[in-house]
Design a protein around this motif. Structure first.
Motif, PDB file in Angstrom:
ATOM      1  N   GLU A 276      12.054  -1.501  28.830  1.00 16.80           N
ATOM      2  CA  GLU A 276      11.707  -0.249  29.507  1.00 16.80           C
ATOM      3  C   GLU A 276      11.445   0.857  28.490  1.00 16.80           C
ATOM      4  OE1 GLU A 276      10.862   2.379  32.528  1.00 16.80           O
ATOM      5  OE2 GLU A 276      11.136   0.212  32.633  1.00 16.80           O
ATOM      6  N   LEU A 277      12.146   0.819  27.372  1.00 17.78           N
ATOM      7  CA  LEU A 277      11.940   1.800  26.312  1.00 17.78           C
ATOM      8  C   LEU A 277      10.691   1.523  25.486  1.00 17.78           C
ATOM      9  CD1 LEU A 277      15.640   2.166  25.091  1.00 17.78           C
ATOM     10  CD2 LEU A 277      14.284   3.880  26.298  1.00 17.78           C
ATOM     11  N   GLY A 278      10.037   0.389  25.720  1.00 19.02           N
ATOM     12  CA  GLY A 278       8.780   0.096  25.050  1.00 19.02           C
ATOM     13  C   GLY A 278       8.811  -1.029  24.041  1.00 19.02           C
ATOM     14  N   LEU A 279       9.974  -1.643  23.820  1.00 19.61           N
ATOM     15  CA  LEU A 279      10.050  -2.735  22.851  1.00 19.61           C
ATOM     16  C   LEU A 279       9.456  -4.009  23.463  1.00 19.61           C
ATOM     17  CD1 LEU A 279      11.217  -3.338  19.986  1.00 19.61           C
ATOM     18  CD2 LEU A 279      13.199  -4.313  21.151  1.00 19.61           C
ATOM     19  N   VAL A 280       8.545  -4.630  22.735  1.00 19.74           N
ATOM     20  CA  VAL A 280       7.915  -5.867  23.195  1.00 19.74           C
ATOM     21  C   VAL A 280       8.778  -7.041  22.738  1.00 19.74           C
ATOM     22  CG1 VAL A 280       5.856  -7.304  23.142  1.00 19.74           C
ATOM     23  CG2 VAL A 280       5.640  -4.808  23.061  1.00 19.74           C
ATOM     24  N   ILE A 281       9.490  -7.676  23.681  1.00 21.35           N
ATOM     25  CA  ILE A 281      10.379  -8.799  23.376  1.00 21.35           C
ATOM     26  C   ILE A 281       9.742 -10.075  23.896  1.00 21.35           C
ATOM     27  CG2 ILE A 281      12.679  -9.778  23.723  1.00 21.35           C
ATOM     28  CD1 ILE A 281      13.716  -6.954  24.179  1.00 21.35           C
ATOM     29  N   GLU A 282       9.559 -11.035  23.005  1.00 20.54           N
ATOM     30  CA  GLU A 282       8.955 -12.304  23.393  1.00 20.54           C
ATOM     31  C   GLU A 282      10.041 -13.333  23.705  1.00 20.54           C
ATOM     32  OE1 GLU A 282       5.997 -13.793  20.755  1.00 20.54           O
ATOM     33  OE2 GLU A 282       5.269 -11.784  20.235  1.00 20.54           O
ATOM     34  N   THR A 283       9.783 -14.166  24.690  1.00 25.08           N
ATOM     35  CA  THR A 283      10.665 -15.281  25.036  1.00 25.08           C
ATOM     36  C   THR A 283       9.978 -16.574  24.613  1.00 25.08           C
ATOM     37  OG1 THR A 283      11.552 -14.064  26.926  1.00 25.08           O
ATOM     38  CG2 THR A 283      11.892 -16.441  26.905  1.00 25.08           C
ATOM     39  N   VAL A 284      10.615 -17.319  23.727  1.00 26.60           N
ATOM     40  CA  VAL A 284      10.012 -18.517  23.143  1.00 26.60           C
ATOM     41  C   VAL A 284      10.943 -19.703  23.360  1.00 26.60           C
ATOM     42  CG1 VAL A 284       9.100 -19.569  21.051  1.00 26.60           C
ATOM     43  CG2 VAL A 284       8.880 -17.099  21.393  1.00 26.60           C
ATOM     44  N   GLU A 285      10.360 -20.826  23.752  1.00 25.14           N
ATOM     45  CA  GLU A 285      11.137 -22.049  23.939  1.00 25.14           C
ATOM     46  C   GLU A 285      10.787 -23.039  22.833  1.00 25.14           C
ATOM     47  OE1 GLU A 285      11.738 -25.540  27.334  1.00 25.14           O
ATOM     48  OE2 GLU A 285      10.973 -23.559  27.895  1.00 25.14           O
ATOM     49  N   ASN A 286      11.837 -23.540  22.110  1.00 26.64           N
ATOM     50  CA  ASN A 286      11.580 -24.460  21.013  1.00 26.64           C
ATOM     51  C   ASN A 286      11.402 -25.886  21.524  1.00 26.64           C
ATOM     52  OD1 ASN A 286      14.149 -25.485  21.537  1.00 26.64           O
ATOM     53  ND2 ASN A 286      15.115 -24.307  19.897  1.00 26.64           N
ATOM     54  N   ILE A 287      11.197 -26.822  20.599  1.00 32.04           N
ATOM     55  CA  ILE A 287      10.912 -28.203  21.001  1.00 32.04           C
ATOM     56  C   ILE A 287      12.110 -28.864  21.659  1.00 32.04           C
ATOM     57  CG2 ILE A 287       9.132 -28.506  19.240  1.00 32.04           C
ATOM     58  CD1 ILE A 287      11.185 -29.876  17.486  1.00 32.04           C
ATOM     59  N   GLU A 288      13.304 -28.299  21.453  1.00 29.82           N
ATOM     60  CA  GLU A 288      14.500 -28.853  22.076  1.00 29.82           C
ATOM     61  C   GLU A 288      14.788 -28.232  23.429  1.00 29.82           C
ATOM     62  OE1 GLU A 288      17.555 -28.214  19.257  1.00 29.82           O
ATOM     63  OE2 GLU A 288      16.800 -29.700  17.810  1.00 29.82           O
ATOM     64  N   GLY A 289      13.914 -27.327  23.868  1.00 28.88           N
ATOM     65  CA  GLY A 289      14.074 -26.707  25.176  1.00 28.88           C
ATOM     66  C   GLY A 289      14.981 -25.498  25.189  1.00 28.88           C
ATOM     67  N   GLU A 290      15.453 -25.043  24.013  1.00 32.70           N
ATOM     68  CA  GLU A 290      16.325 -23.875  23.949  1.00 32.70           C
ATOM     69  C   GLU A 290      15.476 -22.611  23.905  1.00 32.70           C
ATOM     70  OE1 GLU A 290      20.374 -22.604  21.579  1.00 32.70           O
ATOM     71  OE2 GLU A 290      18.715 -23.453  20.419  1.00 32.70           O
ATOM     72  N   VAL A 291      15.887 -21.619  24.689  1.00 33.84           N
ATOM     73  CA  VAL A 291      15.134 -20.370  24.783  1.00 33.84           C
ATOM     74  C   VAL A 291      15.627 -19.392  23.724  1.00 33.84           C
ATOM     75  CG1 VAL A 291      14.590 -18.382  26.230  1.00 33.84           C
ATOM     76  CG2 VAL A 291      14.682 -20.668  27.235  1.00 33.84           C
ATOM     77  N   GLY A 292      14.695 -18.764  23.018  1.00 35.39           N
ATOM     78  CA  GLY A 292      15.039 -17.766  22.021  1.00 35.39           C
ATOM     79  C   GLY A 292      14.242 -16.488  22.213  1.00 35.39           C
ATOM     80  N   TYR A 293      14.656 -15.432  21.521  1.00 33.40           N
ATOM     81  CA  TYR A 293      14.055 -14.107  21.696  1.00 33.40           C
ATOM     82  C   TYR A 293      13.779 -13.492  20.331  1.00 33.40           C
ATOM     83  CZ  TYR A 293      16.231 -14.874  26.241  1.00 33.40           C
ATOM     84  OH  TYR A 293      16.621 -15.407  27.439  1.00 33.40           O
ATOM     85  N   LEU A 294      12.663 -12.765  20.243  1.00 34.04           N
ATOM     86  CA  LEU A 294      12.352 -11.998  19.048  1.00 34.04           C
ATOM     87  C   LEU A 294      11.391 -10.882  19.408  1.00 34.04           C
ATOM     88  CD1 LEU A 294       9.784 -13.724  16.676  1.00 34.04           C
ATOM     89  CD2 LEU A 294      10.049 -14.339  19.075  1.00 34.04           C
ATOM     90  N   ALA A 295      11.343  -9.867  18.544  1.00 36.44           N
ATOM     91  CA  ALA A 295      10.416  -8.742  18.713  1.00 36.44           C
ATOM     92  C   ALA A 295       9.588  -8.645  17.447  1.00 36.44           C
ATOM     93  CB  ALA A 295      11.189  -7.450  18.976  1.00 36.44           C
ATOM     94  N   ARG A 296       8.361  -9.114  17.509  1.00 31.87           N
ATOM     95  CA  ARG A 296       7.511  -9.129  16.323  1.00 31.87           C
ATOM     96  C   ARG A 296       7.152  -7.700  15.915  1.00 31.87           C
ATOM     97  NH1 ARG A 296       5.980 -14.484  15.881  1.00 31.87           N
ATOM     98  NH2 ARG A 296       5.923 -15.643  17.872  1.00 31.87           N
ATOM     99  N   ARG A 297       7.194  -7.444  14.620  1.00 29.26           N
ATOM    100  CA  ARG A 297       6.922  -6.090  14.139  1.00 29.26           C
ATOM    101  C   ARG A 297       5.484  -5.663  14.424  1.00 29.26           C
ATOM    102  NH1 ARG A 297      10.595  -3.690  10.799  1.00 29.26           N
ATOM    103  NH2 ARG A 297      12.417  -4.944  10.235  1.00 29.26           N
TER     104      ARG A 297
END
Length: 325
Positions: free
Chosen positions: A65-86
């Motif tokens: 809501e504050l404007g940060l673009v957070i991506e949701t990524v699933e790896n080959i093992e099916g685990e979900v991870g999060y990051l915000a690319r600069r």
């Protein structure tokens, strides 16, 4: 003492921005001090997994809501991870002069009576963070006269969203000359405010022509249809000209009316000629364009149309429709 929410959000944002790979919830839970303090080993919290998940989802939504673009990524093992690319969260330098900042401030004030007031305020805060000069006050600049643009109509927000998303809408519309509303299927172009009233400009699918609708005459709910319409939308200048014409701002001829001496000052301001008739009445010559009949009806018995005959007939029809409910 629990770490303040603002510090928790800051730490989460820095963690997501600083990673080169997606981080799982488990890794974030073990890395951020606030999460460790609340849900770490040995804290004895019952149902800590569920509590952490709820807090994390709220924090993630707040950052977005504050404007940060957070991506949701699933790896080959099916685990979900999060990051915000600069590169996705970097804004170019923003420079606004006093007039541009004032325009943004005035636009934000439009939403003061709508549910988007918080979003407008947040947008200005983001501009400030992105480089809006500290000595420029979007709310205070050019505020000797503070405009108030009311947004009372329930149809405003769904129509605004439909214009943004280019979605066809269906609504019941009561013409001033009709006793009952009729259904309209419209491709919405834009919303414009004239003389304190909001109008929708768009393409009427049933009549296969452009039309302008006054929001206060829309009855019931505005329903949105699935799918986007692809017909090109006219540029904003053309839309404004269309609304101006339908709202009576464009005149191509003249009309003569009788007006009580102590009434109708907006009409007097537009008059090109005024002549006293006596007995408390004046005769005015005023510009005549589309929508003048609707405006004259607002003055009730203080106005009598002399000519042209078609304008007189339109005003009489509108008055009869009002009288018949």
């Amino acid at each position: 003492m629990a770490i303040a929410k603002a510090e928790r959000l800051m730490n989460l944002a820095l963690c997501l921005l600083g990673t080169r790979r997606p981080l799982s919830k488990r890794e974030l839970r073990d890395s951020i001090e606030a999460y460790v303090e609340a849900f770490g080993p040995g804290n004895g919290a019952a149902g800590s997994d569920d509590s952490f998940n709820r807090m994390f989802e709220r924090d993630k939504d707040d950052l977005r809501e504050l404007g940060l673009v957070i991506e949701t990524v699933e790896n080959i093992e099916g685990e979900v991870g999060y990051l915000a690319r600069r590169d996705s969260n970097r804004l170019p330098p923003i420079t606004l002069d006093a007039e541009e900042a004032a325009a943004l401030g005035l636009a934000a004030k439009v939403w003061q009576q709508a549910r988007l007031a918080g979003a407008a305020s947040g947008a200005l805060q983001k501009l400030r963070a992105a480089g809006l000069p500290e000595d420029v006050d979007p709310y205070g600049a050019h505020s000797a006269l503070e405009p108030r643009i009311p947004v009372h109509e329930a149809a405003f927000e769904p129509l605004m969203l439909a214009c943004r998303d280019r979605r066809t809408v269906v609504f019941d519309y009561r013409k001033a000359t009709a006793a009952r509303p009729g259904q309209r299927h419209v491709e919405p172009w834009a919303l414009e405010c004239w003389r304190g009233h909001w109008y929708l400009a768009g393409w009427d699918r049933d009549r296969e022509a452009e039309r302008v609708f006054r929001l206060s005459r829309i009855t019931g709910k505005v329903r949105s249809r699935g799918g986007r319409f692809t017909v090109p939308v006219p540029d904003v200048v053309t839309v404004r000209e269309t609304v101006a014409s339908w709202a009576g701002e464009t005149a191509d001829r003249s009309a003569r009316i009788r007006l009580r001496g102590d009434a109708g000052y907006p009409l007097r301001a537009k008059a090109t000629a005024v002549r006293e008739l006596g007995d408390g009445w004046d005769e005015l010559e005023i510009p005549y364009g589309h929508g003048l009949d609707a405006w004259l009806v607002e003055f009730g018995p203080d106005v009598v149309v002399l000519e042209p005959a078609e304008l007189r007939a339109d005003v009489v029809d509108r008055l009869r429709a009002v009288a018949n409910g």
